[in-house]
Write a protein that holds these residues in place. Structure first.
Motif, PDB file in Angstrom:
ATOM      1  N   LYS A   1       0.804  -1.223   0.000  1.00 17.25           N
ATOM      2  CA  LYS A   1       0.000   0.000   0.000  1.00 17.25           C
ATOM      3  C   LYS A   1       0.836   1.272   0.000  1.00 17.25           C
ATOM      4  CE  LYS A   1      -4.090  -1.993   0.266  1.00 17.25           C
ATOM      5  NZ  LYS A   1      -5.062  -1.896  -0.838  1.00 17.25           N
ATOM      6  N   LEU A   2       2.027   1.225   0.626  1.00 12.21           N
ATOM      7  CA  LEU A   2       2.837   2.445   0.721  1.00 12.21           C
ATOM      8  C   LEU A   2       4.093   2.381  -0.146  1.00 12.21           C
ATOM      9  CD1 LEU A   2       2.581   3.284   4.551  1.00 12.21           C
ATOM     10  CD2 LEU A   2       1.257   4.243   2.653  1.00 12.21           C
TER      11      LEU A   2
ATOM     12  N   GLY B   1      -0.196  12.432   3.454  1.00 12.31           N
ATOM     13  CA  GLY B   1       0.924  12.521   2.521  1.00 12.31           C
ATOM     14  C   GLY B   1       0.548  13.335   1.284  1.00 12.31           C
ATOM     15  N   LYS B   2      -0.673  13.133   0.827  1.00 10.22           N
ATOM     16  CA  LYS B   2      -1.128  13.886  -0.356  1.00 10.22           C
ATOM     17  C   LYS B   2      -1.178  15.389  -0.053  1.00 10.22           C
ATOM     18  CE  LYS B   2      -3.952  10.465  -2.811  1.00 10.22           C
ATOM     19  NZ  LYS B   2      -5.337  10.052  -3.102  1.00 10.22           N
TER      20      LYS B   2
ATOM     21  N   SER C   1       6.666  14.773  -9.237  1.00  5.11           N
ATOM     22  CA  SER C   1       6.389  13.707  -8.281  1.00  5.11           C
ATOM     23  C   SER C   1       7.316  13.797  -7.079  1.00  5.11           C
ATOM     24  CB  SER C   1       6.522  12.335  -8.954  1.00  5.11           C
ATOM     25  OG  SER C   1       7.878  12.103  -9.283  1.00  5.11           O
ATOM     26  N   LEU C   2       6.927  13.130  -6.007  1.00  3.02           N
ATOM     27  CA  LEU C   2       7.746  13.008  -4.801  1.00  3.02           C
ATOM     28  C   LEU C   2       7.661  11.565  -4.330  1.00  3.02           C
ATOM     29  CD1 LEU C   2       6.584  16.158  -2.774  1.00  3.02           C
ATOM     30  CD2 LEU C   2       8.916  15.759  -3.615  1.00  3.02           C
ATOM     31  N   THR C   3       8.789  11.076  -3.846  1.00  4.13           N
ATOM     32  CA  THR C   3       8.740   9.716  -3.312  1.00  4.13           C
ATOM     33  C   THR C   3       8.173   9.743  -1.897  1.00  4.13           C
ATOM     34  OG1 THR C   3      10.916   9.829  -2.320  1.00  4.13           O
ATOM     35  CG2 THR C   3      10.807   9.068  -4.617  1.00  4.13           C
ATOM     36  N   PHE C   4       7.770   8.583  -1.448  1.00  6.31           N
ATOM     37  CA  PHE C   4       7.221   8.470  -0.097  1.00  6.31           C
ATOM     38  C   PHE C   4       8.236   8.929   0.956  1.00  6.31           C
ATOM     39  CE2 PHE C   4       6.132   5.990   3.734  1.00  6.31           C
ATOM     40  CZ  PHE C   4       4.827   6.432   3.936  1.00  6.31           C
TER      41      PHE C   4
ATOM     42  N   ASP D   1      -1.981  12.079  -6.877  1.00  2.00           N
ATOM     43  CA  ASP D   1      -2.247  10.638  -6.800  1.00  2.00           C
ATOM     44  C   ASP D   1      -1.117   9.967  -6.037  1.00  2.00           C
ATOM     45  OD1 ASP D   1      -4.617  10.449  -8.175  1.00  2.00           O
ATOM     46  OD2 ASP D   1      -3.588  10.441 -10.127  1.00  2.00           O
ATOM     47  N   PHE D   2      -1.431   8.845  -5.443  1.00  2.00           N
ATOM     48  CA  PHE D   2      -0.378   8.065  -4.792  1.00  2.00           C
ATOM     49  C   PHE D   2      -0.451   6.632  -5.269  1.00  2.00           C
ATOM     50  CE2 PHE D   2       1.204   5.368  -1.273  1.00  2.00           C
ATOM     51  CZ  PHE D   2       2.514   5.825  -1.252  1.00  2.00           C
ATOM     52  N   ALA D   3       0.647   6.134  -5.811  1.00  2.00           N
ATOM     53  CA  ALA D   3       0.726   4.735  -6.235  1.00  2.00           C
ATOM     54  C   ALA D   3       2.185   4.314  -6.236  1.00  2.00           C
ATOM     55  CB  ALA D   3       0.127   4.554  -7.631  1.00  2.00           C
ATOM     56  N   ASP D   4       2.426   3.071  -5.928  1.00  2.00           N
ATOM     57  CA  ASP D   4       3.767   2.481  -5.959  1.00  2.00           C
ATOM     58  C   ASP D   4       4.796   3.326  -5.206  1.00  2.00           C
ATOM     59  OD1 ASP D   4       2.581   0.608  -7.548  1.00  2.00           O
ATOM     60  OD2 ASP D   4       3.237   1.541  -9.423  1.00  2.00           O
ATOM     61  N   GLY D   5       4.382   3.915  -4.124  1.00  2.00           N
ATOM     62  CA  GLY D   5       5.330   4.644  -3.297  1.00  2.00           C
ATOM     63  C   GLY D   5       5.669   6.025  -3.815  1.00  2.00           C
ATOM     64  N   THR D   6       4.879   6.554  -4.762  1.00  2.00           N
ATOM     65  CA  THR D   6       5.185   7.863  -5.336  1.00  2.00           C
ATOM     66  C   THR D   6       3.930   8.738  -5.386  1.00  2.00           C
ATOM     67  OG1 THR D   6       6.817   6.776  -6.738  1.00  2.00           O
ATOM     68  CG2 THR D   6       6.234   9.028  -7.327  1.00  2.00           C
ATOM     69  N   PHE D   7       4.108   9.989  -4.939  1.00  2.00           N
ATOM     70  CA  PHE D   7       3.035  10.979  -5.075  1.00  2.00           C
ATOM     71  C   PHE D   7       3.260  11.712  -6.397  1.00  2.00           C
ATOM     72  CE2 PHE D   7       3.544  10.276  -0.549  1.00  2.00           C
ATOM     73  CZ  PHE D   7       2.244  10.216  -0.073  1.00  2.00           C
TER      74      PHE D   7
END
Lengths: 151, 781
Positions: B521-522, B569-570, B599-602, B585-591
């Protein structure tokens, strides 16, 4: 638990009777017996170190003679305490029959129950342990009575 | 997108590295400076008055620190061990509860009940002290036989007929009416044998009291440390919850037996405060046999009414349940709300009536054991259905199909208080029949017969209610506690994650599966996730693990916390990327910002949350740590089809399980390898009950199956190589769509084995355990 047995002792019935009522003889003949003391008329207390399967303990037995018909028969009422090892209780009916002048047949019938650790892990071993103790007793008893008769 | 450590991946268990290298840290591995040792003096009698206790010799024994009796605990205001679920009788009266002092005061009611605790400088000193105690017992006749317990001597002063309650569920009149119109009625008398749990790690406790702060710390082998703390604080009155910390470190198996609050840890934590010294206790295996809560032990009469075409019309069940000598923590709920409610099984039986009388006997307390009520229910339903099939000459699989609740019937409200949300029973049966090569059974049976053997096949289409539990439903039925769960996700400054859960792993593998959920999930690497559990000092109040609830309830709480992390986080990412929150959006550890390459990483977002240079502090708190409580709206309903095939040698009575097929529907699966392991373990216990295990008291109440010489645990060579498969109908009401898998093997398998054994022998019933002697005797008949 029930168990019966029969032994022939090379001594007169009177002699066997006498020996069976002598705490010193009993102390010598019961395997692991630390002490055998008279606590009253027809009452003994025995301290015995015994082992039933993996249960090893020092047991204190209170023994009372009942239904005494000298020199033929009596019943031993026994209560055994083994502390953490549990307990046993029951009775043993003992009969002496004259085979000949110098030979006596002893029969016994034990009824009893066990509890605590003895029952928990020793239940199916206790029959064999009782039989072994009885056999050892009569083996020693025969030798002891023979010695006292100067045989 | 395949995340190799995400949901659905057969990731190897993180826990195993330490377990198989001997570096696990169990309660008995933990020591404290100046520690003393506790040994419990246990009753050798099933029922006796305790007229006196002479501790003088014990106290004079070298190295003995103290001897405490039940009276000492009472004098210090220590309360009884409570039962946490109040069941009401038919007449509306609450169950009758006998006093249950942690240490016996003036009477003992089962062999193994503690009547004193001896504390020594060493274990040996404490043992010697216990040996020197002189207890004056006055023996009383023991009540052992369940069937006659209601008319036997009264064990507890306030409990007439030795009955705690006489409970009912379902519509009696409608059920009687169904029987009146029946074309055929099958009936069966069933004994569900008593089992002794035998977790590989015996129960243990280390109690500590810090005089400076007044804090108590109890390390113990609990499946449910918060419940332990609640009971010790609110009922036993050790100390307020805030001054009492309960830690369950690595725990080697529980199977229910470690849910409960027992005498031993109660006495240990109390004595630690009294002596102001740490006190350690670990059960010897002999003590576990005597004093762990046992399982099952029912006597039941079941009747099934059928129409001419095999349609089930009604089911009537009357059960006597053995409570043992006292009410253990959840004992009352097991043969009622975890049993009677499952009597519909997978079938559309329109009328069901269940009566349960729970009785006291002079035996160890009985409580939940793997499956808890549901194996007993499945055994009743699946044995009577199989019996009816044979009596009516209808194929056993076909009779079940004719009565299955169809996928289109969900949500399906049963006549016994549950609403099943989803399932496809036909699908799991069809798959199981294929694996079992049902079509080829006739030929295999003929081949066995030619070789002088008897072959049989048996089915069990079980259902269980898991994911305990919707709090308000449980409380309305008598539960004294809510049954929600808590999950906490603490994102660290560098983006690694610490999860804290209120559920507890004693074999379930939370450290692996919960890390997989975070990874999925994160997008956090699996190895950067640590899962903490089993400590009231670390997690908020929650309800531990049993009833296959960890993932369905604890995992759902975790998902809610993850959702909060992502939402925050968003917000942080939107601020940093100068975008609208809705665009992120958030997917695969990236915003990422929609329709942009920004984009930004988690970990970048996590860092910003803790080093808030570019951060909307006026609108948003710093930090990235979220917690959620989850209360399930319904139970989950794992279900499946088990098929057992046996070959019996009539000359020896030995039952050889030639194949065992389990097709289970657990909804979505996080780690299929772990699920398969759970099913294997459950099957071993269910098969163990059917063929090997039996807790036996003699007529005086002595436990005569009290060691591994007389209590047969299943071993590898008693079991076949299982065929385990799954079907999937996702749970409709939790975010992971999971149902739970911990108990299914033990719930379904027992009936399948006994249906196969009776099928092979051509007899109506064989008592459990179907040992070679029992089977040989049945084969002679």
């Amino acid at each position: 638990m029930e168990q019966s047995g029969e032994y022939t002792v090379s001594a007169s019935r009177e002699r066997v009777w006498e020996a069976l009522n002598d705490p010193e003889v009993l102390e010598r003949c019961v395997e692991g017996c630390r002490s055998m003391t008279v606590t009253g008329e027809g009452e003994f207390e025995a301290v015995v170190a015994a082992k039933v399967g993996p249960v090893k303990a020092t047991f204190t037995a209170a023994i009372e003679l009942q239904d005494v018909v000298a020199p033929e028969s009596y019943r031993l009422q026994v209560g055994v305490k083994g502390g953490a090892a549990g307990f046993a209780k029951g009775s043993a009916a003992v009969q002496l029959a004259e085979c000949s002048r110098d030979e006596t047949r002893l029969t016994y019938h034990i009824e009893g129950s066990i509890g605590g650790k003895l029952a928990q892990i020793g239940s199916r071993l206790v029959q064999a342990a009782a039989r072994k103790m009885a056999a050892s007793f009569f083996e020693r008893f025969a030798v002891d009575i023979g010695r006292s008769q100067g045989v | 997108m395949a995340n190799e450590t995400g949901i659905g991946a057969a990731v190897k268990r993180k826990e195993d590295a330490r377990f198989i290298t001997g570096t696990g840290r169990y309660t008995d591995d933990i020591g404290a400076h100046g520690q003393t040792y506790a040994v419990f003096a246990r009753s050798p009698h099933a029922r006796a008055k305790l007229n006196g206790l002479d501790a003088s010799a014990a106290l004079a024994t070298e190295g003995v620190v103290a001897v405490f009796t039940g009276a000492d605990l009472q004098a210090d205001g220590i309360g009884d061990l409570p039962c946490g679920w109040t069941v009401h009788s038919k007449d509306g009266e609450p169950m009758v509860v006998p006093a249950h002092p942690p240490i016996a005061v003036d009477k003992v009611n089962y062999v193994g009940e503690p009547y004193a605790v001896v504390i020594g400088e060493s274990l040996e000193a404490a043992k010697n002290g216990a040996e020197a105690l002189e207890a004056d017992f006055e023996e009383l006749p023991a009540v052992v036989d369940l069937a006659s317990a209601a008319s036997a001597d009264q064990i507890h002063e306030n409990v007439p007929n030795n009955q705690t309650y006489d409970w009912e569920l379902g519509d009696k009149a409608a059920t009687d009416a169904a029987f009146a119109q029946a074309h055929h009625v099958s009936s069966l008398e069933i004994v569900n044998n008593r089992l002794i749990p035998n977790a590989i790690e015996p129960r243990a406790a280390l109690g500590e009291y810090d005089a400076a702060s007044g804090l108590y710390t109890l390390h113990t082998t609990s499946q449910n440390p918060h419940l332990e703390r609640l009971v010790l604080a609110a009922f036993v009155q050790i100390a307020p919850e805030a001054r009492l910390r309960v830690i369950s470190p690595d725990v080697g198996g529980g199977f229910g037996s470690k849910i409960f609050v027992y005498a031993e840890e109660t006495a240990v934590i109390w004595a630690a405060g009294k002596l102001r010294r740490p006190v350690k206790w670990r059960a010897e295996r002999s003590e576990s046999f005597l004093a762990d809560a046992h399982g099952r032990d029912h006597v039941t009469k079941a009747e099934l009414a059928l129409a001419e075409d095999g349609t089930f019309l009604g089911l009537r069940v009357k059960t006597l349940a053995n409570m043992g000598a006292y009410l253990s923590t959840f004992a009352s709920s097991v043969p009622t709300y975890l049993y009677g409610t499952l009597m519909a099984g997978q079938y559309k039986t329109p009328a069901i009536y269940v009566e349960v009388q729970s009785l006291f006997t002079n035996t160890a307390p009985v409580d939940a054991y793997r499956g808890a009520g549901r194996p007993e229910a499945t055994y009743v339903v699946e044995r009577i259905v199989e019996t009816a099939a044979r009596e009516m000459g209808i194929d056993a699989a076909e009779l079940r199909r004719r009565n299955f609740i169809a996928p289109s019937d969900f949500p399906y409200e049963t006549p016994v208080a549950l609403t099943y949300d989803t399932g496809d029973y036909e699908a799991s049966l069809a798959k199981a029949l294929e694996h079992a090569d049902y079509a080829g059974f006739g030929a295999r049976k003929a081949a066995s017969e030619a070789a002088g053997k008897k072959r049989g096949i048996g089915f069990s289409c079980y259902i269980e209610a898991c994911g305990l539990a919707p709090s308000q439903v449980a409380i309305s039925l008598g539960a004294g506690v809510g049954l929600f769960e808590v999950g906490e996700v603490r994102v660290d400054v560098t983006g690694s994650v610490t999860v804290v859960t209120g559920s507890h792993s004693h074999g379930q593998s939370h450290e692996t599966t919960f890390a997989q959920i975070i990874s999925e999930k994160l997008g956090v690497p699996f190895e950067n996730v640590t899962v903490l559990h089993g400590d009231t000092g670390r997690s908020d109040y929650a309800l531990g693990t049993y009833g296959s609830r960890s993932l369905a309830v604890g995992g759902s709480a975790l998902i809610k916390a993850i959702d909060k992390i992502i939402a925050k986080g968003k917000k942080i990412a939107a601020h940093m990327l100068e975008a609208q929150e809705e665009q992120v959006d958030f997917a695969d550890g990236t915003f990422t910002v929609a329709d942009s390459n920004q984009s930004l990483t988690f970990p970048e977002v996590a860092f910003a949350a803790y080093v808030p240079a570019n951060y909307p502090l006026e609108e948003l708190e710093p930090g990235l740590s979220e917690k959620a409580f989850y209360d399930p709206p319904n139970f989950t309903y794992p279900a499946g089809a088990h098929i057992c095939e046996v070959e019996i040698d009539p000359a020896t009575g030995v039952v050889d399980i030639t194949s065992f097929v389990a097709v289970d529907d657990f909804g979505h699966i996080v780690n299929p390898m772990i699920v398969e392991g759970q099913v294997h373990g459950g099957l071993a216990q269910g098969i163990g009950q059917a063929l090997l295990e039996h807790g036996v008291y003699d007529e005086t109440g002595q436990l005569v199956s009290g060691s591994y010489m007389d209590y047969t645990m299943p071993r590898a060579d008693d079991l076949p190589s299982f065929t385990v498969d799954t079907t999937v109908t996702p749970c409709t009401h939790n975010p992971l769509g999971v149902k739970g898998c911990g108990e299914a093997g033990a719930i379904g398998s027992t009936a399948a084995v006994m249906n196969a054994v009776t099928n092979a022998l051509g007899v109506a019933s064989v008592p459990m355990p179907a040992t070679p002697e029992t089977v040989w005797r049945a084969a002679q008949a």
